[in-house]
Design a protein around this motif. Structure first.
Motif, PDB file in Angstrom:
ATOM      1  N   PHE A 197       5.757   6.132   6.335  1.00 20.06           N
ATOM      2  CA  PHE A 197       6.130   5.420   5.112  1.00 20.06           C
ATOM      3  C   PHE A 197       6.433   6.386   3.963  1.00 20.06           C
ATOM      4  N   PRO A 198       7.429   7.252   4.112  1.00 15.84           N
ATOM      5  CA  PRO A 198       7.778   8.140   2.990  1.00 15.84           C
ATOM      6  C   PRO A 198       8.314   7.366   1.790  1.00 15.84           C
ATOM      7  N   ASP A 199       8.760   6.127   2.024  1.00 11.05           N
ATOM      8  CA  ASP A 199       9.303   5.297   0.954  1.00 11.05           C
ATOM      9  C   ASP A 199       8.229   4.535   0.183  1.00 11.05           C
ATOM     10  N   LEU A 200       7.007   4.472   0.724  1.00  9.97           N
ATOM     11  CA  LEU A 200       5.921   3.710   0.088  1.00  9.97           C
ATOM     12  C   LEU A 200       4.619   4.509   0.132  1.00  9.97           C
ATOM     13  N   LYS A 201       4.702   5.790  -0.159  1.00 11.03           N
ATOM     14  CA  LYS A 201       3.542   6.660   0.046  1.00 11.03           C
ATOM     15  C   LYS A 201       2.304   6.193  -0.707  1.00 11.03           C
ATOM     16  N   GLY A 202       2.452   5.868  -2.002  1.00  7.14           N
ATOM     17  CA  GLY A 202       1.286   5.494  -2.801  1.00  7.14           C
ATOM     18  C   GLY A 202       0.608   4.251  -2.281  1.00  7.14           C
ATOM     19  N   LEU A 203       1.387   3.196  -2.054  1.00  6.65           N
ATOM     20  CA  LEU A 203       0.825   1.933  -1.582  1.00  6.65           C
ATOM     21  C   LEU A 203       0.203   2.087  -0.197  1.00  6.65           C
ATOM     22  N   ILE A 204       0.917   2.722   0.717  1.00  7.80           N
ATOM     23  CA  ILE A 204       0.442   2.811   2.097  1.00  7.80           C
ATOM     24  C   ILE A 204      -0.771   3.734   2.210  1.00  7.80           C
ATOM     25  N   THR A 205      -0.766   4.824   1.453  1.00  7.69           N
ATOM     26  CA  THR A 205      -1.955   5.681   1.466  1.00  7.69           C
ATOM     27  C   THR A 205      -3.159   4.908   0.947  1.00  7.69           C
ATOM     28  N   GLY A 206      -2.942   4.115  -0.113  1.00  7.51           N
ATOM     29  CA  GLY A 206      -4.023   3.274  -0.626  1.00  7.51           C
ATOM     30  C   GLY A 206      -4.529   2.297   0.406  1.00  7.51           C
ATOM     31  N   LEU A 207      -3.604   1.653   1.121  1.00  8.79           N
ATOM     32  CA  LEU A 207      -4.009   0.714   2.177  1.00  8.79           C
ATOM     33  C   LEU A 207      -4.744   1.440   3.306  1.00  8.79           C
TER      34      LEU A 207
END
Length: 489
Positions: A197-207
């Motif tokens: 998920f390079p396009d959603l790094k912040g959200l996915i790392t949080g999840l």
């Protein structure tokens, strides 16, 4: 692949709650420290093998005295505390006789330092093993490493259950073996999710890391007032149930993990990233190997910031329930409820702060949460005697602390690249292990010496200020990045 990559997130959400059960260690602390009389009112009559009617009467009288202590005016608290102590010392042993055979299985009698030593050892071993695990998963992929971690974690808790009330056995099995299992498993879903998920790094790392905090909530409630495991099975029985859950659930999650093919990007992402870089002049982070990462000032500033931030949060996680019961005069259920909320908001903070960092920048977000966490630690001691105030404090601290675990992997990826993210974040994460020793052990030592957490919490507030200052001044390695900043990274 755009659709199937969400299975990686699902795998992370299976694995991380089990690994995050260590954050629920505080639920065991009162039982591990309890005197025999305190255990009488904590454990069920069936487990103690005593008369249920007499046991119920004693528990009701004890809870009435606890409520009296909780609502007592400041001037009346010493007398109320003395009355409660006398009830435990004289009345409970006289009315409820428990056999030595039962006590041999259920009575631990640990000191404050010993309970925190298990927690701290687990966190330290977790962080150290991550160095090896990060490099291993960079070579072989996340699946086999995560699977091994789950089985090692389960084995540690199973051994602790069988060994019974022995401090060396609990320290080695849960602290060393269990900590190694967490270290093997933790980095795998994070690294895999960032790559998918390079396009959603912040959200996915949080999840990906939210499950680690949220898992503590689930296991606290399972051991406490939802599942009632501690009351019905005692500490060793609860360890055994946890071991079975870890073995099953982590195995399922590990089987869902894999890395994307080399060079894979989500549809449309590569073009948009190129356009953004061209328009802003920002150059993507180069890929630092571990040896090169260690030679940068940025690494050591991030490491120190993480050490201070983690020591503060982990101190509270390890001692909050005990603080509420012993200094605040709250019941076990009330203090446990606050600890459960801390775990829940720990998970929520990882998702929310991870998302906010996409707009504010990971560095600026870290400055913000360090300030907010330190602010609450300054006043925490005054908030322990009322259920709702302790719950508000727990939610606040958990929410800010959770953000750290979303932001530091992001900063590691932004400053040192994603190719060696598993290994590089493992190096940064050793700061968490050091903080996991310093914070909880300071709290346990201060309690044993002063029977108060005051100076431990004030020291933690100072640590948050130090983390805030380090985050404010850290910048990407200069030789490899154009001057950028201040998009907040």
């Amino acid at each position: 692949m755009n659709r199937s990559r969400w299975l990686i997130v699902l795998g992370a959400l299976f694995i991380q709650p089990c690994l995050g059960a260590i954050y629920g260690w505080g639920v065991f602390v009162p039982a591990l420290k309890a005197s025999r009389s305190e255990l009488v009112v904590m454990l069920s009559a069936d487990l103690l093998e005593v008369d249920p009617a007499v046991h119920a009467e004693v528990v009701a009288e004890y809870r009435a005295l606890k409520r009296q202590l909780a609502v007592a005016h400041e001037d009346d608290r010493p007398a109320a505390k003395a009355q409660l102590d006398q009830y435990l010392a004289d009345v409970v042993p006289a009315r409820v006789q428990v056999s030595d055979v039962v006590w041999a299985r259920q009575f631990y009698g640990f000191s404050g330092k010993q309970t925190q030593a298990v927690f701290s050892t687990g966190l330290l071993v977790f962080a150290v093993v991550m160095i090896f695990a990060g490099r291993w998963q960079d070579r072989v992929g996340p699946r086999i490493v995560a699977l091994t971690g789950g089985l090692v974690l389960a084995a540690g808790y199973a051994v602790a259950a069988i060994a019974g009330p022995s401090f060396p056995a609990v320290l080695l099995s849960i602290g060393v073996v269990g900590g190694a299992g967490i270290g093997l498993g933790y980095v795998c879903p994070i690294a895999a999710c960032v790559k998918w998920f390079p396009d959603l790094k912040g959200l996915i790392t949080g999840l990906a890391v939210a499950g680690f905090g949220g898992g503590a909530f689930l296991f606290i409630k399972l051991a406490g007032n939802w599942g009632g495991l501690l009351a019905s099975r005692g500490v060793p029985g609860t360890f055994l149930v946890f071991a079975a859950i870890f073995a099953l659930v982590v195995t399922i999650g590990a089987l869902l993990l894999r890395n994307p093919p080399p060079g894979w990007q989500p549809a449309g992402f590569a073009a948009s990233a190129h356009e953004t870089a061209s328009a802003t002049g920002n150059v993507p982070a180069p890929d630092f190997a571990q040896a090169r990462t260690l030679r940068t000032h940025a690494f050591w500033m991030l490491w120190l910031a993480f050490m201070f931030a983690s020591s503060c949060g982990l101190m509270v996680i390890g001692s909050l329930k005990d603080f509420g019961m012993r200094e605040g005069g709250l019941s076990e259920v009330q203090a446990e409820g606050a600890l459960g909320l801390l775990a829940l908001f720990n998970a929520l903070g990882r998702i929310v702060w991870g998302s906010i960092s996409q707009r504010l920048g990971a560095r600026r977000t870290l400055v913000t949460i360090s300030f907010l966490q330190g602010l609450m630690l300054l006043v925490l001691l005054q908030l322990g005697s009322q259920t709702w105030t302790l719950e508000v404090a727990a939610c606040w601290i958990g929410f800010q602390f959770g953000g750290n675990l979303a932001l530091f992997p992001l900063l590691t990826a932004e400053y040192f690249g994603t190719r060696h993210l598993g290994g590089n974040y493992a190096l940064v994460f050793t700061a968490y292990g050091v903080g996991g020793v310093l914070g909880p052990m300071l709290a346990g030592g201060v309690w044993d010496l002063l029977e108060s957490y005051r100076w431990a919490f004030l020291s933690a507030a100072a640590g948050c200020l130090a983390a805030m200052l380090l985050a404010a001044f850290v910048r990407p390695p200069r030789a490899e990045r154009t001057t950028r900043d201040d998009a907040g990274n």
